[in-house]
Scaffold this motif. Structure first.
Motif, short mmCIF file in Angstrom:
data_model
loop_
_atom_site.label_atom_id
_atom_site.label_comp_id
_atom_site.label_asym_id
_atom_site.label_seq_id
_atom_site.Cartn_x
_atom_site.Cartn_y
_atom_site.Cartn_z
N ALA A 279 28.20 52.59 83.20
CA ALA A 279 28.68 51.93 82.14
C ALA A 279 29.05 52.89 80.78
CB ALA A 279 27.56 50.85 81.80
N LEU A 280 28.16 53.87 80.63
CA LEU A 280 28.42 54.65 79.64
C LEU A 280 29.74 55.50 79.91
CD1 LEU A 280 25.11 56.26 78.99
CD2 LEU A 280 26.24 54.80 77.43
N ALA A 281 29.84 55.89 81.11
CA ALA A 281 31.33 56.55 81.33
C ALA A 281 32.40 55.71 80.91
CB ALA A 281 31.32 57.01 82.84
N ALA A 282 32.45 54.33 81.40
CA ALA A 282 33.63 53.57 81.07
C ALA A 282 33.99 53.48 79.56
CB ALA A 282 33.32 52.32 81.81
N LEU A 283 32.68 53.23 79.03
CA LEU A 283 32.55 53.23 77.58
C LEU A 283 33.16 54.32 76.65
CD1 LEU A 283 29.54 51.07 77.01
CD2 LEU A 283 31.64 50.47 76.40
N LEU A 284 32.80 55.48 77.36
CA LEU A 284 33.35 56.99 77.01
C LEU A 284 34.96 57.01 77.10
CD1 LEU A 284 32.33 59.46 75.59
CD2 LEU A 284 32.06 60.51 77.83
N GLY A 285 35.34 56.45 78.24
CA GLY A 285 36.66 56.76 78.49
C GLY A 285 37.44 55.68 77.51
N LEU A 286 36.88 54.63 76.87
CA LEU A 286 37.48 53.77 76.35
C LEU A 286 37.45 54.52 74.56
CD1 LEU A 286 38.03 50.54 75.51
CD2 LEU A 286 36.08 50.59 74.39
N MET A 287 36.30 55.10 74.06
CA MET A 287 36.42 55.83 73.16
C MET A 287 37.29 57.01 73.04
SD MET A 287 34.79 53.98 71.05
CE MET A 287 33.99 52.43 71.03
N HIS A 288 37.42 57.89 74.28
CA HIS A 288 38.21 58.87 74.19
C HIS A 288 39.69 58.85 74.03
CE1 HIS A 288 34.95 62.00 75.91
NE2 HIS A 288 34.71 61.78 74.51
N ALA A 289 40.10 57.51 74.60
CA ALA A 289 41.55 57.23 74.70
C ALA A 289 42.07 56.45 73.34
CB ALA A 289 41.80 56.13 75.93
N MET A 290 41.15 55.91 72.65
CA MET A 290 41.58 55.14 71.32
C MET A 290 42.24 56.07 70.28
SD MET A 290 38.21 52.19 70.84
CE MET A 290 38.99 52.19 68.89
N PRO A 291 41.62 57.18 69.98
CA PRO A 291 42.30 57.84 68.94
C PRO A 291 43.64 58.24 68.99
CG PRO A 291 40.13 58.92 69.61
CD PRO A 291 40.60 57.75 70.67
N GLY A 292 44.20 58.57 70.20
CA GLY A 292 45.66 58.85 70.41
C GLY A 292 46.74 58.43 69.86
N PRO A 293 46.80 56.77 69.74
CA PRO A 293 47.73 56.19 69.24
C PRO A 293 47.70 56.58 67.74
CG PRO A 293 47.03 54.79 71.18
CD PRO A 293 46.20 56.09 70.75
N ALA A 294 46.35 56.49 67.11
CA ALA A 294 46.26 56.21 65.78
C ALA A 294 46.30 57.55 65.27
CB ALA A 294 44.70 55.91 65.51
N PHE A 295 46.27 58.64 65.78
CA PHE A 295 46.40 60.09 65.57
C PHE A 295 47.84 60.23 65.29
CE2 PHE A 295 42.25 62.46 66.77
CZ PHE A 295 42.14 62.68 65.60
N VAL A 296 48.81 59.76 66.65
CA VAL A 296 50.23 60.15 66.45
C VAL A 296 51.05 59.21 65.21
CG1 VAL A 296 52.36 59.78 67.55
CG2 VAL A 296 50.17 60.81 68.82
N ALA A 297 50.24 57.97 65.25
CA ALA A 297 50.68 57.04 63.99
C ALA A 297 50.59 57.41 62.72
CB ALA A 297 50.11 55.72 64.20
N ALA A 298 49.56 58.19 62.45
CA ALA A 298 49.07 58.73 61.29
C ALA A 298 50.09 59.86 60.83
CB ALA A 298 47.75 59.16 61.10
N ILE A 299 50.37 60.81 61.79
CA ILE A 299 51.05 62.03 61.62
C ILE A 299 52.67 61.52 61.27
CG2 ILE A 299 52.65 63.78 62.89
CD1 ILE A 299 50.00 64.10 64.55
N VAL A 300 53.23 60.23 62.04
CA VAL A 300 54.44 59.99 61.74
C VAL A 300 54.43 59.10 60.27
CG1 VAL A 300 56.06 58.07 62.12
CG2 VAL A 300 54.83 59.15 64.10
N ASP A 301 53.16 58.68 59.87
CA ASP A 301 53.05 57.92 58.45
C ASP A 301 53.29 59.09 57.33
OD1 ASP A 301 52.66 55.64 59.37
OD2 ASP A 301 50.16 55.87 59.35
N VAL A 302 52.62 60.44 57.60
CA VAL A 302 52.72 61.30 56.56
C VAL A 302 53.68 62.61 56.53
CG1 VAL A 302 50.06 60.74 56.15
CG2 VAL A 302 50.98 62.82 57.89
N VAL A 303 54.30 62.48 57.86
CA VAL A 303 55.41 63.47 57.95
C VAL A 303 56.64 63.01 57.84
CG1 VAL A 303 56.05 65.28 59.51
CG2 VAL A 303 53.54 65.16 59.42
N PRO A 304 57.66 63.83 56.96
CA PRO A 304 58.98 63.17 56.91
C PRO A 304 59.72 63.39 58.24
CG PRO A 304 58.32 64.43 55.00
CD PRO A 304 57.26 64.66 56.07
N ASP A 305 60.68 62.44 58.37
CA ASP A 305 61.70 62.61 59.51
C ASP A 305 61.99 63.94 60.08
OD1 ASP A 305 61.29 59.93 59.52
OD2 ASP A 305 63.45 59.50 59.22
N ARG A 306 62.33 64.78 59.01
CA ARG A 306 62.97 65.93 59.32
C ARG A 306 61.80 67.08 59.86
NH1 ARG A 306 62.33 65.53 53.89
NH2 ARG A 306 60.79 67.21 52.92
#
Length: 411
Positions: free
Chosen positions: A107-134
């Motif tokens: 059960a902990l392995a499944a929950l850890l997999g959930l938590m380890h995968a969650m940051p990916g989209p948020a990290f990249v979305a945050a980079i897109v938010d703060v870094v200009p297109d160029r």
């Protein structure tokens, strides 16, 4: 040197570097997944089949985590999603360090997999938010470099700690994750655009990304790239041992490829700066496919190192434009969701690559590697074909944003 610094590192926002540092620390500490099967078989006494099932639960949790992370990044914001994922991972890692009950571990392995995968989209979305297109291509290039540097360090640390104590390994991983969480809490502000924060709910959702033809065409080609790339980590060991070489040769080839990325990735932006993104991706896929196809001719260590050199060049060229194109195609209010759909290619490729690759190698022999090279060529042609329409869409969206900004506010 000053010119290289400006074109590769200089000018990126301070907030980007906090995110980058968090990703690097998290990746260096994120080594539990690398040795989870070893822990289950050697320390907990499970048979390989049972251990594989538990590791599979970690993967299933990761699939759910990717989608949930994208939705939460758009609804709650990037910062709350990152904090939930990292503090949650600390809790579940601590649980793994303290429990010996197999169902609880599963059960902990499944929950850890959930938590380890969650940051990916948020990290990249945050980079897109703060870094200009160029500057996004450079930013994603540095992100890819940090990922590989962190993976190399994680592999080394995991091997050393596994020989001492698995409980210590979990504890050190939890400590590294906690350091990342504290850094995010202390230094990273919410990057979600103000207009989104004020809106109750963005128009559209996951279904918008899943019905976006231009986006899905690009995701499909990226899946081909991922399947071909993962041949080097799933099927290549079989080819090396079939040639009578020791398993340590595979480790040497992987380490050599990682060293190439760490040494050469920082010079990629200057090389591809003037290239169109689709053209860069086409060239990258050709190199990747050619390198994998070279495995059919390799029979000794120099041959495998040559193949690794060619496919690693393809991987390095692909990383910056791949991430930048996804950022361009993602509507501002749905960046997290679009990133989460894109991130699904990795668990999908992790299943397709070994499942199809193993059968292909068994029945086709060295022709398997030639076919993989052909898939790289198909993906290259695909990127050239979809490039004009995708660029027209990106330019139209940019023009629409400029028009909205120029419209005077009434009253």
């Amino acid at each position: 040197m000053r010119t290289w610094y400006r074109s590769t590192i200089g000018g990126l926002p301070k907030m980007y570097w906090f995110l980058w540092t968090g990703m690097l620390i998290n990746r260096v500490g994120g080594f539990v997944a690398l040795v989870l099967s070893l822990y289950l078989t050697s320390d907990r006494g499970l048979k390989p089949s049972a251990a594989g099932l538990v590791v599979g639960l970690y993967g299933i949790g990761g699939i759910a985590g990717v989608l949930l992370g994208g939705v939460l990044a758009d609804r709650w914001g990037r910062r709350p999603t990152l904090l939930l994922a990292h503090f949650g991972a600390v809790v579940f890692l601590a649980g793994l360090a303290m429990t010996t009950h197999i169902p609880t571990i599963a059960a902990l392995a499944a929950l850890l997999g959930l938590m380890h995968a969650m940051p990916g989209p948020a990290f990249v979305a945050a980079i897109v938010d703060v870094v200009p297109d160029r500057d996004r291509s450079r930013a994603f290039n540095l992100q890819f470099w940090a990922f590989n540097l962190g993976m190399a360090a994680a592999s080394l640390i995991a091997g050393l700690l596994a020989e001492v104590s698995f409980a210590l390994l979990f504890a050190v991983d939890a400590a590294g994750t906690l350091v990342t969480a504290v850094l995010l809490l202390w230094k990273v502000r919410e990057t979600k655009p103000v207009a989104q924060r004020e809106a109750e709910e963005p128009r559209g959702g996951l279904h918008t990304a899943l019905t976006d033809r231009a986006f899905l065409s690009f995701v499909g080609l990226s899946l081909l790239l991922a399947v071909v790339t993962l041949q080097s980590s799933t099927i290549l060991p079989l080819a090396i041992t079939a040639d009578g070489l020791r398993p340590t040769v595979y480790g040497s080839v992987v380490a050599y490829a990682g060293l190439l990325i760490v040494a050469g990735q920082l010079f990629v932006p200057k090389l591809i700066d003037r290239w169109r993104k689709g053209t860069t991706l086409a060239v990258a896929n050709v190199f990747l496919g050619l390198g994998v196809a070279c495995v059919a001719l390799a029979a000794d260590v120099p041959g495998y190192l040559l193949a690794a050199t060619v496919w690693t060049v393809g991987s390095m060229l692909a990383a910056p434009p791949n991430a930048a194109v996804i950022a361009e195609l993602s509507p501002e209010a749905l960046r997290g969701r679009y990133q989460s759909v894109f991130y699904l290619i990795f668990p999908a490729a992790s299943f397709i690559a070994p499942a199809a690759g193993g059968a292909s190698l068994e029945f086709l022999g060295d022709w398997h590697w030639v076919i993989c090279g052909g898939l790289g060529a198909v993906a290259a042609v695909g990127h050239l074909l979809i490039q004009p329409a995708r660029e027209r869409r990106v330019h139209a969206a940019a023009a629409a944003r400029r028009e909205r900004l120029e419209v005077p506010v009434a009253g």
